[in-house]
Design a protein around this motif. Structure first.
Motif, PDB file in Angstrom:
ATOM      1  N   PHE A 137      28.809  46.751  25.707  1.00  0.00           N
ATOM      2  CA  PHE A 137      28.202  46.571  27.023  1.00  0.00           C
ATOM      3  C   PHE A 137      28.224  47.887  27.798  1.00  0.00           C
ATOM      4  O   PHE A 137      29.209  48.627  27.743  1.00  0.00           O
ATOM      5  N   ILE A 138      27.140  48.179  28.514  1.00  0.00           N
ATOM      6  CA  ILE A 138      27.066  49.329  29.405  1.00  0.00           C
ATOM      7  C   ILE A 138      27.521  48.874  30.789  1.00  0.00           C
ATOM      8  O   ILE A 138      27.046  47.867  31.307  1.00  0.00           O
ATOM      9  N   HIS A 149      23.509  52.874  38.069  1.00  0.00           N
ATOM     10  CA  HIS A 149      23.825  54.066  37.281  1.00  0.00           C
ATOM     11  C   HIS A 149      24.889  53.725  36.236  1.00  0.00           C
ATOM     12  O   HIS A 149      25.885  53.075  36.548  1.00  0.00           O
ATOM     13  N   GLN A 150      24.642  54.186  35.026  1.00  0.00           N
ATOM     14  CA  GLN A 150      25.605  53.933  33.956  1.00  0.00           C
ATOM     15  C   GLN A 150      26.874  54.757  34.217  1.00  0.00           C
ATOM     16  O   GLN A 150      26.802  55.962  34.424  1.00  0.00           O
ATOM     17  N   ILE A 151      28.009  54.071  34.213  1.00  0.00           N
ATOM     18  CA  ILE A 151      29.272  54.778  34.446  1.00  0.00           C
ATOM     19  C   ILE A 151      30.269  54.592  33.307  1.00  0.00           C
ATOM     20  O   ILE A 151      31.317  55.230  33.292  1.00  0.00           O
ATOM     21  N   GLY A 152      29.949  53.741  32.366  1.00  0.00           N
ATOM     22  CA  GLY A 152      30.878  53.532  31.264  1.00  0.00           C
ATOM     23  C   GLY A 152      30.299  52.642  30.194  1.00  0.00           C
ATOM     24  O   GLY A 152      29.162  52.176  30.287  1.00  0.00           O
TER      25      GLY A 152
END
Length: 70
Positions: A10-11, A17-20
């Protein structure tokens, strides 16, 4: 968590905004049979033993004196 345990990734986002990334931790086997090792090694490049020894000698500090030297 069940999905991750079963292999899903999972993103993680914040405000779009993608953070991990949440990914499963795969458990590695500790034992590899002789037959499996031979099969994996079959296509590996040949080792130049003289070059290998020269690399080992270059990496080792033979002049430092060991724990048992006076």
């Amino acid at each position: 968590m069940d999905a991750v345990e079963h292999g899903e990734t999972f993103i993680v986002t914040r405000d779009g905004h993608q953070i991990g990334e949440l990914i499963p931790l795969w458990r590695r086997r500790r034992f590899v049979s002789r037959q499996e090792f031979a099969a994996m090694s079959r296509n590996s490049p040949a080792i130049d033993l003289d070059a290998f020894r020269a690399d080992q000698d270059a990496a080792a500090d033979h002049g430092a004196g060991g724990a048992y030297e006076d």
